[in-house]
Design an enzyme around this catalytic site. Sequence first.
Site, PDB file in Angstrom:
ATOM      1  N   GLY A 133      12.545  -4.352   4.635  1.00 56.28           N
ATOM      2  CA  GLY A 133      13.746  -4.058   5.420  1.00 56.28           C
ATOM      3  C   GLY A 133      13.692  -4.604   6.843  1.00 56.28           C
ATOM      4  N   ILE A 167       7.242   5.316   5.774  1.00 55.20           N
ATOM      5  CA  ILE A 167       6.906   4.186   6.636  1.00 55.20           C
ATOM      6  C   ILE A 167       7.855   4.159   7.832  1.00 55.20           C
ATOM      7  CG2 ILE A 167       6.579   1.682   6.722  1.00 55.20           C
ATOM      8  CD1 ILE A 167       4.795   3.226   4.634  1.00 55.20           C
ATOM      9  N   GLY A 168       9.125   4.426   7.581  1.00 56.96           N
ATOM     10  CA  GLY A 168      10.081   4.421   8.683  1.00 56.96           C
ATOM     11  C   GLY A 168      10.481   3.022   9.107  1.00 56.96           C
ATOM     12  N   ASN A 207      16.643  -7.440   2.902  1.00 56.23           N
ATOM     13  CA  ASN A 207      17.061  -6.037   2.919  1.00 56.23           C
ATOM     14  C   ASN A 207      17.342  -5.680   4.372  1.00 56.23           C
ATOM     15  OD1 ASN A 207      16.015  -3.043   3.325  1.00 56.23           O
ATOM     16  ND2 ASN A 207      16.597  -3.202   1.173  1.00 56.23           N
ATOM     17  N   ASN A 241      20.653  -1.497   2.963  1.00 61.19           N
ATOM     18  CA  ASN A 241      19.921  -0.251   2.743  1.00 61.19           C
ATOM     19  C   ASN A 241      20.613   0.896   3.466  1.00 61.19           C
ATOM     20  OD1 ASN A 241      18.117   1.832   2.559  1.00 61.19           O
ATOM     21  ND2 ASN A 241      16.437   0.794   3.606  1.00 61.19           N
ATOM     22  N   CYS A 300      17.702   4.874   3.103  1.00 59.20           N
ATOM     23  CA  CYS A 300      16.312   5.156   3.477  1.00 59.20           C
ATOM     24  C   CYS A 300      16.197   6.591   3.971  1.00 59.20           C
ATOM     25  CB  CYS A 300      15.822   4.208   4.558  1.00 59.20           C
ATOM     26  SG  CYS A 300      14.100   4.552   5.008  1.00 59.20           S
ATOM     27  N   LYS A 323      22.558  -0.900  -1.540  1.00 61.70           N
ATOM     28  CA  LYS A 323      21.509  -0.089  -2.159  1.00 61.70           C
ATOM     29  C   LYS A 323      21.789   1.392  -1.955  1.00 61.70           C
ATOM     30  CE  LYS A 323      16.500   0.282  -2.516  1.00 61.70           C
ATOM     31  NZ  LYS A 323      15.233  -0.365  -2.142  1.00 61.70           N
ATOM     32  N   THR A 352      14.219   5.611  -2.838  1.00 56.70           N
ATOM     33  CA  THR A 352      13.324   6.752  -3.071  1.00 56.70           C
ATOM     34  C   THR A 352      14.081   8.080  -2.971  1.00 56.70           C
ATOM     35  OG1 THR A 352      12.750   6.749  -0.737  1.00 56.70           O
ATOM     36  CG2 THR A 352      11.294   5.530  -2.214  1.00 56.70           C
ATOM     37  N   THR A 393       6.974   0.176  -6.510  1.00 61.31           N
ATOM     38  CA  THR A 393       5.629   0.729  -6.368  1.00 61.31           C
ATOM     39  C   THR A 393       4.605   0.089  -7.300  1.00 61.31           C
ATOM     40  OG1 THR A 393       6.661   2.787  -5.674  1.00 61.31           O
ATOM     41  CG2 THR A 393       4.374   2.931  -6.345  1.00 61.31           C
TER      42      THR A 393
HETATM   43  C1  LIG Z   1       6.081   1.886   0.719  1.00 64.33           C
HETATM   44  C2  LIG Z   1       7.535   1.698   0.432  1.00 64.33           C
HETATM   45  C3  LIG Z   1       8.366   1.077   1.371  1.00 64.33           C
HETATM   46  C4  LIG Z   1       9.725   0.905   1.104  1.00 64.33           C
HETATM   47  N1  LIG Z   1      10.523   0.266   2.030  1.00 64.33           N
HETATM   48  C5  LIG Z   1      11.834   0.046   1.753  1.00 64.33           C
HETATM   49  C6  LIG Z   1      12.672  -0.702   2.636  1.00 64.33           C
HETATM   50  O1  LIG Z   1      12.232  -1.201   3.673  1.00 64.33           O
HETATM   51  N2  LIG Z   1      14.002  -0.860   2.326  1.00 64.33           N
HETATM   52  C7  LIG Z   1      14.517  -0.344   1.166  1.00 64.33           C
HETATM   53  O2  LIG Z   1      15.708  -0.523   0.906  1.00 64.33           O
HETATM   54  N3  LIG Z   1      13.740   0.321   0.285  1.00 64.33           N
HETATM   55  C8  LIG Z   1      12.420   0.532   0.545  1.00 64.33           C
HETATM   56  N4  LIG Z   1      11.632   1.210  -0.376  1.00 64.33           N
HETATM   57  C9  LIG Z   1      12.241   1.690  -1.631  1.00 64.33           C
HETATM   58  C10 LIG Z   1      11.961   0.727  -2.783  1.00 64.33           C
HETATM   59  O3  LIG Z   1      12.527  -0.521  -2.528  1.00 64.33           O
HETATM   60  C11 LIG Z   1      12.493   1.293  -4.111  1.00 64.33           C
HETATM   61  O4  LIG Z   1      13.889   1.486  -4.009  1.00 64.33           O
HETATM   62  C12 LIG Z   1      11.854   2.624  -4.486  1.00 64.33           C
HETATM   63  O5  LIG Z   1      10.492   2.603  -4.152  1.00 64.33           O
HETATM   64  C13 LIG Z   1      12.018   2.968  -5.973  1.00 64.33           C
HETATM   65  O6  LIG Z   1      11.431   2.007  -6.798  1.00 64.33           O
HETATM   66  P1  LIG Z   1       9.924   2.113  -7.412  1.00 64.33           P
HETATM   67  O7  LIG Z   1       9.813   3.447  -8.029  1.00 64.33           O
HETATM   68  O8  LIG Z   1       9.811   0.976  -8.365  1.00 64.33           O
HETATM   69  O9  LIG Z   1       9.008   1.976  -6.231  1.00 64.33           O
HETATM   70  C14 LIG Z   1      10.270   1.366  -0.108  1.00 64.33           C
HETATM   71  C15 LIG Z   1       9.427   1.982  -1.053  1.00 64.33           C
HETATM   72  C16 LIG Z   1       8.080   2.154  -0.810  1.00 64.33           C
HETATM   73  C17 LIG Z   1       7.225   2.811  -1.846  1.00 64.33           C
END
Ligand SMILES: Cc1cc2nc3c(=O)[nH]c(=O)nc-3n(C[C@H](O)[C@H](O)[C@H](O)COP(=O)(O)O)c2cc1C
Lengths: 256, 256, 307, 307
Positions: D51, D76-77, D104, D132, D135, D170, D198, D271
């Site tokens: 992002g 993470i933020g 993103n 996004n 978040c 998203k 998430t 993940t």
């Molecule tokens: C460590 C981490 C960082 C993430 N950072 C972002 C992000 O920057 N922007 C975003 O839209 N989603 C972010 N996500 C969400 C993922 O893109 C994804 O939507 C979510 O993890 C669900 O998919 P998964 O179960 O396959 O991980 C992050 C997820 C994780 C685990």
Amino acid sequence: MSSATIINNSRLGGRFFRLSLRWKCGGVLPGQFVMLRVSNSLDPFLRRPFGIYDFSGDVLDILYKVVGKGTGMLSTLAPGTDVDILGPLGNGFPPAGKGKNPIMVAGGIGIAPFYLFAGEVKEGKPSLFYGAKGRDEVALLKDFKSRGLKLNIRVSTEDGSIGRKGLVTDILKERLGEDSVVYACGPAGMLKEVSNIARKRGVKCYVSLERAMACGIGVCLGCAVKTRKHPPASAYRMVCSDGPVFNGEEIDWGCF
Amino acid sequence: MSSATIINNSRLGGRFFRLSLRWKCGGVLPGQFVMLRVSNSLDPFLRRPFGIYDFSGDVLDILYKVVGKGTGMLSTLAPGTDVDILGPLGNGFPPAGKGKNPIMVAGGIGIAPFYLFAGEVKEGKPSLFYGAKGRDEVALLKDFKSRGLKLNIRVSTEDGSIGRKGLVTDILKERLGEDSVVYACGPAGMLKEVSNIARKRGVKCYVSLERAMACGIGVCLGCAVKTRKHPPASAYRMVCSDGPVFNGEEIDWGCF
Amino acid sequence: MGVFLKPDTSVKLGRLELKNPVMTASGTFGYALEFEPYMDVERLGAVVLKGLSLKPRDGNPPPRSCETPCGMLNSIGLQNVGVEAFIKEKLPRLKRLKTRVVANIFGETIIEYAEVARRLDSADGVDAVEVNISCPNVKKGGLSFGSDPSGAAKVVTAVRKATKLHVMTKLSPNVTDIRVMVRAVEDAGTDSISLINTIPGMAIDVERRRAVLSTVTGGLSGPAIRPIAVRMVWEAAKAATVPIVGIGGIVNARDALEFIMAGATAVEIGTANFLDPASAIAVVHGIEEYMRKNGVRTIKEITGAVN
Amino acid sequence: MGVFLKPDTSVKLGRLELKNPVMTASGTFGYALEFEPYMDVERLGAVVLKGLSLKPRDGNPPPRSCETPCGMLNSIGLQNVGVEAFIKEKLPRLKRLKTRVVANIFGETIIEYAEVARRLDSADGVDAVEVNISCPNVKKGGLSFGSDPSGAAKVVTAVRKATKLHVMTKLSPNVTDIRVMVRAVEDAGTDSISLINTIPGMAIDVERRRAVLSTVTGGLSGPAIRPIAVRMVWEAAKAATVPIVGIGGIVNARDALEFIMAGATAVEIGTANFLDPASAIAVVHGIEEYMRKNGVRTIKEITGAVN
Ligand SMILES: Cc1cc2nc3c(=O)[nH]c(=O)nc-3n(C[C@H](O)[C@H](O)[C@H](O)COP(=O)(O)O)c2cc1C
Ligand SMILES: Cc1cc2nc3c(=O)[nH]c(=O)nc-3n(C[C@H](O)[C@H](O)[C@H](O)COP(=O)(O)OP(=O)(O)OC[C@H]3O[C@@H](n4cnc5c(N)ncnc54)[C@H](O)[C@@H]3O)c2cc1C
Ligand SMILES: Cc1cc2nc3c(=O)[nH]c(=O)nc-3n(C[C@H](O)[C@H](O)[C@H](O)COP(=O)(O)OP(=O)(O)OC[C@H]3O[C@@H](n4cnc5c(N)ncnc54)[C@H](O)[C@@H]3O)c2cc1C
Ligand SMILES: Cc1cc2nc3c(=O)[nH]c(=O)nc-3n(C[C@H](O)[C@H](O)[C@H](O)COP(=O)(O)O)c2cc1C
Ligand code: FES
Ligand code: FES
């Protein structure tokens, strides 16, 4: 619920294994099953059900086929490992009764519960009709043969490698007498067919059913099968606590 | 990512184990680590990080302590089992430099990365100050002693069962010279203390940090530690890719 | 510090006292009697029974359950014998149990909810009703009330009027903001709030190219959902004035303590009963052990520790 | 049947063609280049990058992640270098990649969202922006837009105006009815919709009696949430006219096919990249293998098979 120690866990050929567990319990009925936790891990999550192959006071045997993660993990466990076991569960096979000849019809790993049952048949001329894919599965008959039972064994294989080529139901159709009582265990499609054959001949038929199970003790209501029994009672019966053995006529096969 | 085969996996005493893996890689630096998947199961879910204890061309050794589910499962794996391994990862210890005497300060299982490092010290008079809870942990020193290194080893135990009774930082305070460079690995509290002692004496101090890790390769940004470095760059550094070894002065210990 | 003193595990849900905070979750513990071979059921804080409706219900066609990563989906559809058969066949034996008995109730209409509550009120042996407005597996009732604050309030108001028993309202996680639901059912007069029910979910058999469950979607339960449940309990506890009962993925005492520290007064053990029928009693023992080891004398000392 | 024919894995997200439906999920794949040692990144359908915000962001204090049953929590933020540094330092190398690059984007205000999109539009090398609005780990922006249909629509409208790139929105799972959000962002002009981000969750360290994450709550991801994600994708696909990208707990090809059969045109792997950095490419191979084995010639034949 209680803990059992693996005495032996060895491959019989192909994807088939035999597991021996040191485990004490009051006694088991042929056709009953147990639920095992294959590891302390939460994945796989639920226990896995297995028919009781043999039991002798403090040793329980299971015959299993590796089909996925749970059975895969089970096959890697070494003697000495403890596994969590719940059981014996379910109803088991009812006796054929006076003057009746029990016919056991098994498909593949569905042979498992008949070893104990065959040993307990006291009356009549028992038969075992076994339908297998090929050689690997036919190997599962070895114990039955070496046991010295008065058991009329007939084999069919889909690939014709051993015995008659074709389906076990072909054998059944030919040999089903009116004094028979049929017991069947195997894939749902086979059970349905066996049940239909028996019904047409007016012969009693017990089928041992499979369903994905969560609790194994009749409380989650997850392992339901539909029966032709109607209200006031629910049309659904639980494979774990009302079965796994059902009168084939009662089952609404549409639910498989 | 690649697969390694277990050659040996045995208990050294207490909850400490040594794992030997047959594994080829281009080479490793002392202080680097690897991430292991302890099973094909999704529970435990993430890989587990372990420092590299020893490496010789195609055998990698790890020293580990059983603290939870992952290390518990690891301890049950038999020789011959394949485990998934990712690495070598991280930066490793920088050399002390000309005319400097490296002092390694280890707490408990924090001894692991120093075996390889001690073997590669080419200059100066290296020391190893080891702080242990008791006898079990002191057993981890055996390899260091039998190796014939010119290594000045001092031990403290919390229970006083071996060596000096007390904390390893007491030894450090007494023996830290101005020509020393300190390398420390162990619990965060110890690292902070070691780092403070070194800073007060104007001595360089490298600390090997631990954080729960997900990816191990710097992409999840999960294993952050806070540093005293400020904007424009983020104050956060990743233990897996910027570390695990950091200059102790840079760390904002409040984040532990 | 009294390390050897037996810790006091009792808790109070309003005026309802429990000997410890460990309850069982509806639909995972049958009518409690099924578990007598596996544990001393009377050592539990309370047992919550399988959901009851006014009329017997057949439930949904099979398949009704399947495994998922660290959890399971179910679409039982509230198969049950109906409140009358329950009162006649089960209650006499339950009455003798020396633990709290909570009946979980369900209706397709508000009138049905109230009627089930009324009948349980006049029957003797039930200590509380848990109002299930959060079942994702029924076409009418359930979640259609549970995801709408005004619908939820109407159900609770009707049940409140129909009974003098303790009224516990069971919320669904399937809402944008749980605090809105908490306030709605509080204002309607609930005595306590339990959450979470299962989360709507779905699994597909890619070989057969169809949904695994006959109903396509079902309810997700088990450890997989625990982080979501703990978060919602934490949010609910901060918003609520009535006691909160935490539910979702509890397998052991550590998990139960997460909910208590998030602000739950008591907890319910659900899917874990399938992994091991003695799970709930193990949680009771584990909580006592934790209290002993950490010098915690009463549950209150740690309730809501994280805020 | 052409069993030996190479199956056609290409899919179209509106006018954006992908060589296969396998994308990576934002925040789990860095800036893609980090994965070159582990796989041929160009074999992926698209890469979605970490992002980006207008200004660099420090992210949240540690601890920022922890393991949960079959999943993980993160907070993470949105630590990132900011859109300008990205354009200068990362984009030149990404441009040369022969796969689709999706940025993103994130803003604390609607104006910031639009501004990030505008800058990426004028820079060359990005094929699409993923907006996004979901978040859970930031105080301003993110979920505050993602759980409110009118807020979401405003963000999408602004981004839509700011760029000619493909706009993918998203969505957050943290809503009562995902279909309402789907309609809101469709009406605002999004070209496609990706979900789920998430799920807000929380873990407590019962020994220390405090939350594991510094931010108390975080976002739950991984296989634990897959049944929830599949259900939401199924609901969204039935409600949407634009293509859906499915995300949540995909570890292997079987999991990816669940989303496709639920109606997703493409999927994102998140993940799972942490479990094995070559996960995404294994999914590409696995889907091809499935198609070959089952005589599926194009992805379309199985898309939305379960409805
Ligand atoms: C460590 C981490 C960082 C993430 N950072 C972002 C992000 O920057 N922007 C975003 O839209 N989603 C972010 N996500 C969400 C993922 O893109 C994804 O939507 C979510 O993890 C669900 O998919 P998964 O179960 O396959 O991980 C992050 C997820 C994780 C685990
Ligand atoms: C009462 C009963 C008795 C049984 N007795 C035996 C026995 O004696 N020997 C034996 O080998 N197996 C027996 N089974 C089947 C056995 O339980 C399953 O093969 C096992 O649970 C699969 O676990 P897994 O993790 O390896 O497979 P999974 O990874 O869970 O699934 C792999 C494949 O197996 C199918 N499957 C999963 N669970 C079941 C199930 N319960 N029944 C049928 N298919 C399933 C799945 O749909 C999938 O296609 C019995 C099942 C029941 C219900
Ligand atoms: C770079 C690095 C190098 C490491 N090298 C070694 C080594 O050489 N030998 C060794 O034995 N251990 C080492 N560790 C620690 C090791 O990774 C953890 O002990 C292990 O991950 C715990 O897994 P578990 O499943 O057994 O414990 P869990 O069940 O996950 O947790 C049990 C307990 O351990 C704590 N814990 C979990 N993960 C970590 C972690 N990453 N660091 C510290 N504590 C943790 C938990 O908070 C909990 O209290 C290293 C860690 C890092 C980050
Ligand atoms: C098989 C099954 C049946 C259930 N039946 C009911 C029910 O009848 N009434 C109800 O309120 N909740 C019911 N639930 C939900 C549980 O009580 C509980 O809220 C949920 O499973 C989450 O807790 P857990 O993760 O510990 O299982 C059922 C859950 C399962 C798994
Ligand atoms: S498996 Fe639970 S009722 Fe049969
Ligand atoms: S573990 Fe992912 S960035 Fe360090």
